[in-house]
Design a protein around this motif. Structure first.
Motif: not given
Length: 460
Positions: A145-156, A158-171
């Motif tokens: 949990r502590l390690r997850d808080g210090f993770a970096s989020l690098d743009p990629v 490729r198709p999104a997979a489990k564990g990835d973070l996806v930035v979206i707009d929605f309506s």
């Protein structure tokens, strides 16, 4: 106020109450003043009709009935406080007649009360106590949990997979209409997270930056706000970015960056000690509770079914208020449980019986030990009130309306629990469990008894 108590048996009492004429007249005048707010009478402005004229116009008995409706809840509470009664369930109030001017108002309260216990052994009881054991995976989970808080989020790209973070707009819309919270911009969601609706998770898995999707969602039956619960919604989604979570290496360098410790070993030890401290607090609370239960098992306590059911009703009422305070409804809760209100109350009866046994035992121990509560102890237990009101001043205010007795009784029972738990001898839980399975003549006698007082081990 004058009170007298008559024992009725089966843990019920009748409290006869007398309210002095002066107090009745004060409440009568107050009720007349309230009625005057909506009255018009020649020669007076609206709301300015004198109380005595209101009484003449409306009639003394009609105004007195209103005064009683307004005052009986307060008088009921004060009467029970004055009589030292701890009620269980709803009372039955009886006002035989309205008093004439200058007469006492007499009424009676019939109510179930906390049962009395005939104590058995309550000092030096052997009680099972757990050990604060911390498995390695619990420490590892905290490190992750502590390690997850210090993770970096690098743009990629490729198709999104489990564990990835996806930035979206929605309506979104329901029945073609937008709703509160239906739009968002630059929202970051994690695929595979429990908080993400399943339809969103499935649609976004495999999506790439720039994709535009339509996601059909059915909100869960327990969704908040309730206005959306169970409804079908359609979302237009634009995927703006896919980011991969890069976790730092779990080493001394990470420990130094994430904490005040220099090595990973020191960080592991600190986490383990913190978990142990949290476990010890819970174990101590469970040990104290088990000690009180052991004392209650050793006592003889008569518990009529009606009393247990009344306490279960009280517990359900508290649950309803708690749900309402969180913006939830009791009806939705019952639907999720697949039960009716009455079935839910019946399910609470075992907890209600246990609570009544504990309270009866603690009250009897407090009486046996001659436990008193000082003003200093009550002040220490109070928190500062509104606008910086001191605990001392708050106690004075409680005492003025008789409510200090409630605080004093709560502290008495806490001290009684301390007597039981403080003298109890901890033994391993395995030993306690094995002992409870042993046959004893007392258990056989209890199991074979019919009627009479409840005894430990009796089938209910």
């Amino acid at each position: 106020m004058k009170t007298s108590v008559t024992e009725l048996g089966d843990s019920r009492v009748r409290v006869d109450v007398g309210i002095e004429p002066d107090a009745v007249e004060q409440r009568l005048e107050r009720a007349a003043t309230e009625l005057a707010r909506g009255m018009r009478m020649p020669g007076f402005r609206k709301g300015k009709v004198p109380p005595q004229l209101v009484i003449q116009r409306v009639g003394r008995d009609a105004v007195l009935e209103q005064a009683l409706r307004d005052s009986l809840p307060e008088w009921y509470e004060r009467a029970l406080l004055d009589a030292g009664i701890t009620p269980v369930g709803d009372p039955k109030l009886d006002v035989p007649s309205l008093p004439d001017a200058g007469e006492d108002l007499s009424f009676s309260i019939e109510v179930a009360v906390r049962p009395k216990a005939r104590l058995g052994e309550y000092r030096g009881l052997e009680v099972g106590r757990a050990e604060a054991e911390v498995p390695d995976d619990a420490v590892q989970a905290e490190l992750d949990r502590l390690r997850d808080g210090f993770a970096s989020l690098d743009p990629v790209d490729r198709p999104a997979a489990k564990g990835d973070l996806v930035v979206i707009d929605f309506s979104g819309t329901v029945d073609g209409e937008p709703f509160e919270g239906s739009d968002a911009t630059d929202l970051m969601v994690e695929l595979g997270a429990e908080s993400l609706l399943g339809e969103f998770d499935q649609a976004l898995t495999g999506a790439r930056a720039g994709d535009e999707l339509t996601v059909e969602v059915r909100f869960p039956d327990d969704h908040r706000p309730e206005s959306l619960a169970g409804k079908q919604a359609s979302f237009a989604v634009t995927v703006k970015e896919v980011r991969e979570k890069q976790l730092p290496d779990l080493d001394d360098e990470f420990a130094a960056e994430a904490s005040e410790f220099e090595t990973l070993g020191q960080l592991r030890d600190a986490i383990r000690m913190r978990i142990v401290a949290a476990l010890e607090g819970r174990i101590e609370a469970e040990f104290r509770e088990a000690a009180v239960d052991a004392a209650a098992d050793a006592a003889q306590i008569e518990l009529p079914e009606e009393l247990v059911h009344a306490r279960a009703h009280e517990m359900w009422d508290r649950l309803e208020r708690s749900l309402a305070a969180r913006g939830a409804s009791a009806q939705t809760y019952l639907q999720m449980q697949g039960k009716t209100r009455e079935e839910a109350i019946i399910d609470l009866e075992s907890d209600a019986e246990r609570a009544l046994r504990r309270e009866a035992t603690l009250a009897a121990v407090a009486e046996s030990e001659g436990i008193d509560v000082s003003d200093e102890e009550m002040v220490e237990a109070l928190q500062p009130g509104e606008e910086g009101e001191t605990p001392e001043r708050l106690l004075e205010r409680l005492r003025a309306n008789g409510r200090d007795a409630l605080l004093s009784e709560e502290l008495r029972l806490r001290k009684a629990a301390e007597v039981i738990a403080g003298s109890a001898r901890p033994i391993p839980q395995e030993q306690a469990a094995a002992r409870d399975k042993l046959w004893t003549p007392e258990k056989e006698q209890a199991e074979g008894a019919e009627g009479g007082l409840w005894t430990p081990g009796a089938d209910r």
